[in-house]
Write a protein that holds these residues in place. Structure first.
Motif, short mmCIF file in Angstrom:
data_model
loop_
_atom_site.label_atom_id
_atom_site.label_comp_id
_atom_site.label_asym_id
_atom_site.label_seq_id
_atom_site.Cartn_x
_atom_site.Cartn_y
_atom_site.Cartn_z
N PRO A 99 12.18 9.25 -14.11
CA PRO A 99 11.06 9.07 -13.17
C PRO A 99 9.77 8.66 -13.89
N ILE A 100 9.02 7.77 -13.26
CA ILE A 100 7.72 7.36 -13.78
C ILE A 100 6.67 8.00 -12.89
N GLU A 101 5.79 8.78 -13.52
CA GLU A 101 4.74 9.44 -12.73
C GLU A 101 3.48 8.59 -12.77
N GLY A 102 2.65 8.74 -11.77
CA GLY A 102 1.35 8.07 -11.75
C GLY A 102 1.47 6.56 -11.74
N ALA A 103 0.46 5.90 -12.33
CA ALA A 103 0.49 4.45 -12.35
C ALA A 103 1.60 3.97 -13.27
N GLY A 104 2.29 2.90 -12.88
CA GLY A 104 3.37 2.38 -13.72
C GLY A 104 4.22 1.38 -12.98
N LEU A 128 9.36 5.71 -8.51
CA LEU A 128 9.68 4.69 -9.50
C LEU A 128 10.47 5.33 -10.63
N VAL A 129 11.51 4.63 -11.07
CA VAL A 129 12.27 5.12 -12.23
C VAL A 129 12.42 3.96 -13.21
N ASP A 133 -0.18 1.63 -8.52
CA ASP A 133 -1.47 1.61 -9.21
C ASP A 133 -2.12 3.00 -9.20
N GLU A 134 -3.34 3.07 -9.72
CA GLU A 134 -4.04 4.35 -9.88
C GLU A 134 -4.31 5.01 -8.53
N ASP A 135 -4.39 4.21 -7.46
CA ASP A 135 -4.64 4.78 -6.14
C ASP A 135 -3.35 5.16 -5.42
N GLY A 136 -2.22 5.03 -6.11
CA GLY A 136 -0.96 5.35 -5.47
C GLY A 136 -0.47 4.24 -4.55
N THR A 195 0.80 -1.25 0.00
CA THR A 195 0.00 0.00 0.00
C THR A 195 0.82 1.28 0.00
N ARG A 196 0.93 2.00 1.13
CA ARG A 196 1.43 3.38 1.08
C ARG A 196 2.61 3.61 2.01
N PRO A 197 3.38 4.67 1.70
CA PRO A 197 4.59 4.92 2.49
C PRO A 197 4.30 5.36 3.92
#
Ligand code: WTA
Length: 647
Positions: free
Chosen positions: A453-458, A446-447, A503-506, A436-438
């Protein structure tokens, strides 16, 4: 793809320390104003001299450095023991369950633990151990292991725990690497009804470690073990001679606390070094919030103290938070597969923290072993050490927790000191398989392979962009290796070695190691270590090791071996090599598959193409990718034609 989401149960949302709104507010403050956030959060620790600086950190080569609370002073053992004496001196600190359920459990109060720690701290002093000296601990899961850790912390000695399942060779390497002159061990360990010859292992290891002057031997089974006069002393005897008064040493926040060896993608295991102040703050705050911990609750982390989880969540975190922490000597399936849940019922455990590999093994035995126990005291479950597959997650949730207990799937590493990405039970809706979350102060990113850097879902490589208090400070004896290993791949960030999807929810989904580290039953193994053990055998010319999927262990060990020219590989040699690796490293490194091959796939420049071997290990051979750069493509055909039958 529809995925299940488990919302925060209403009672948790209401009663927990942190609800969803509070989590977001606190996390935002922790990254926007780290100095303010951690200045406040660090007040949970009793400082001897308060710090005036909070955070001096940089991941950049030019001004690289990591310091937290640097001018403050404290003592961890005082934070874990002394400060509880007035309020909960008679509360049980350690609830110890022996390997054999017919033997008596031990209940050690904070007052008793304090006395034992002071006494043993005096033992160490009497043997000449001083602040900054390294003490190697090779003990089974007995309360004395916690006593030894806290005694080191009390006098400022640096402990280096070596998992009691490691071989004499592995032990010797770790003693030598940190120049330790004292070893704490037991006559024998006891796990799953089997005896582990710890003292014999130490004797064998010390053949390679002439600098060791003292071995303190705890009597666990009472086996007759040879004692070397002048070097070996009996634990109980030397402890009885000491007083229970020992003032805690005033330690700088950045003074070393412990070394713990862990496997990396290259070379020998690294001595991960943690320091006193930041680690204390991190272990205690993560333990409190991730487990929504309230003093006095019965809490059980089933990890061994030989791993970082045992350091942070059997001993240091819980004791700093005034917990009753369960310490279990045994294994999940001895005498039978109900063992964990019987212990839960016996002690009224409210919070249980375990590893997916154990859950998968128990799940296979059938629900009946679980359902015949009550488990009504359980409120919260935790998972650590490797990705938990959704099937095991659902089983843990439904069968073990009867649908009532949230699961905190905690992602972290030896290097991070404590939990980094995890649900908080009152704040985070759960998705099976996602960490889940930090946590507060953690900034994951994510890179891609080039570091973009990868933004958003990926999907990408997981890095952490800023420091947190529990971060390791160096590799013992090799600061350059510290920088190279973690900060040079993607400059300006800490590289975890893990792949990850957001994912889309971070939400973060750890996909596993993307370096040459394999995770066997939650234990990190460097493929290079196993390879060098194999090539140390007189009949082996070359070896390459990769991970393979394994139902219970998560990953298994698949070794490709080329024998020397005059050696005919056969079943007897295969068995010999399996034993050899167990002897060189320890049973956790037992190869699952050994495939003999006249040659390994290499490029024309002689580099082994591990990508191809990994695909064979994963049994994903329909597309091996580009093999045109191979020096001899027929090698691959031979490998494919001679794959061993897997069960
Ligand atoms: C893996 C253990 C997925 C990961 C605390 C990491 C996990 C390595 C999780 C560290 C998790 C640990 N989900 N993967 N919840 N927890 N890992 O140093 O690959 O023994 O890098 O620390 O275990 O292992 P270590």
């Amino acid at each position: 793809m529809a995925e299940t989401v488990y919302p925060v149960p209403a009672n948790w949302a209401q009663d927990a320390l942190v609800d969803e709104a509070a989590y977001h507010a606190m996390h935002r403050r922790s990254v926007e104003d780290p100095v303010g956030f951690w200045r406040d959060a660090a007040q949970r620790i009793d400082w001897i001299k308060p710090f005036t600086t909070v955070k001096q950190t940089s991941f950049n080569e030019a001004d690289f450095g990591i310091e937290w609370f640097a001018d403050g002073t404290l003592n961890l053992s005082a934070n874990a023991l002394d400060r509880h004496l007035e309020t909960r001196g008679d509360q049980v600190a350690i609830l110890w369950e022996p390997d054999d359920p017919a033997d008596a459990a031990r209940r050690i109060t904070y007052r008793e633990l304090h006395a034992d720690v002071c006494r043993f701290a005096n033992v160490l002093k009497s043997r000449g151990v001083q602040k900054g000296d390294r003490v190697t601990i090779y003990l089974p899961m007995v309360p004395e292991a916690a006593v030894a850790m806290l005694a080191c912390a009390r006098i400022g000695a640096i402990h280096s725990i070596v998992f009691a399942g490691f071989s004499p060779e592995a032990l010797a390497g770790r003693i030598t690497d940190c120049d330790s002159t004292i070893v704490l061990t037991a006559d024998e360990g006891l796990r799953g009804g089997k005896k582990v010859p710890l003292k014999d292992n130490v004797d064998e290891a010390l053949g390679h470690c002439p600098a060791v002057e003292t071995v303190i031997v705890l009597r666990r089974t009472g086996a007759a073990v040879p004692m070397v006069p002048g070097r070996d002393v009996d634990w109980a005897e030397v402890a009885a001679a000491q007083s229970t008064v020992c003032e805690p040493e005033e330690m700088g926040a950045e003074d070393p606390l412990f070394i713990l060896y862990t496997s990396g993608s290259t070379g020998k295991p690294k001595g991960v070094l943690h320091t006193t102040g930041g680690y204390s703050v991190w272990a205690s705050i993560t333990h409190q919030y991730v487990f929504d911990y309230r003093p006095g609750q019965i809490y059980w982390c089933a990890a061994d103290i030989g791993w970082v989880t045992g350091h942070s969540y059997v001993v240091y975190g819980p004791l700093m938070n005034g917990a009753t922490t369960v310490m279990f000597e045994g294994v999940p399936n001895y005498p039978d597969a109900s063992r964990f849940w019987q212990v839960v019922d016996k002690f009224g455990v409210e919070i249980f923290y375990g590893a997916p590999t154990a859950l998968r093994a128990l799940m296979r035995e059938g629900d009946e072993w679980v359902t015949r126990t009550s488990r009504k005291t359980l409120r919260l479950l935790g998972s650590v050490g490797e990705p938990i597959n959704p099937e095991a997650w659902e089983w843990y949730h439904k069968v073990v927790g009867e649908g009532r207990c949230p699961i905190v799937d905690t992602w972290w590493q030896t290097e991070t000191g404590g939990v980094m990405i995890s649900p908080l039970p009152g704040a985070t809706a759960l998705k099976p398989g996602s960490a889940t979350r930090p946590f507060f102060g953690v900034q994951p990113a994510l890179v891609d392979n080039e570091g973009v850097p990868i933004e958003g879902a990926g999907d990408g490589c997981l890095v952490i962009t800023d420091s947190w208090p529990g971060q390791m400070r160096t590799v013992w004896g090799d600061h350059e290796r510290f920088f190279q290993t973690y900060f040079s791949t993607f400059p300006g960030t800490y590289f975890t070695g893990d792949g990850c999807r957001r994912d889309e929810d971070g939400y973060y989904w750890i996909t596993g190691r993307i370096d040459d580290v394999i995770n066997v039953s939650g234990h990190r193994m460097g493929t290079a270590e196993i390879e060098s053990a194999l090539v140390a055998h007189a009949k082996v010319a070359e070896a390459a090791v990769v991970g393979m999927p394994h139902d219970i262990k998560g990953q298994g060990i698949y070794a490709f071996v080329t024998t020397n020219a005059n050696v005919e590989p056969d079943e007897a040699l295969r068995r010999e090599l399996v034993q050899w690796v167990r002897h060189e490293i320890g049973p956790i490194a037992t190869p699952d598959v050994i495939q003999f091959a006249p040659g390994l796939p290499k490029t024309r420049s002689g580099k082994i193409m591990r990508r191809i071997l990994r695909k064979i290990g994963e049994n994903d051979v329909s597309n091996l990718g580009d093999t045109s750069t191979l020096a001899d493509p027929s090698v691959v055909d031979h490998l494919l034609a001679n794959r061993p039958q897997l069960a």
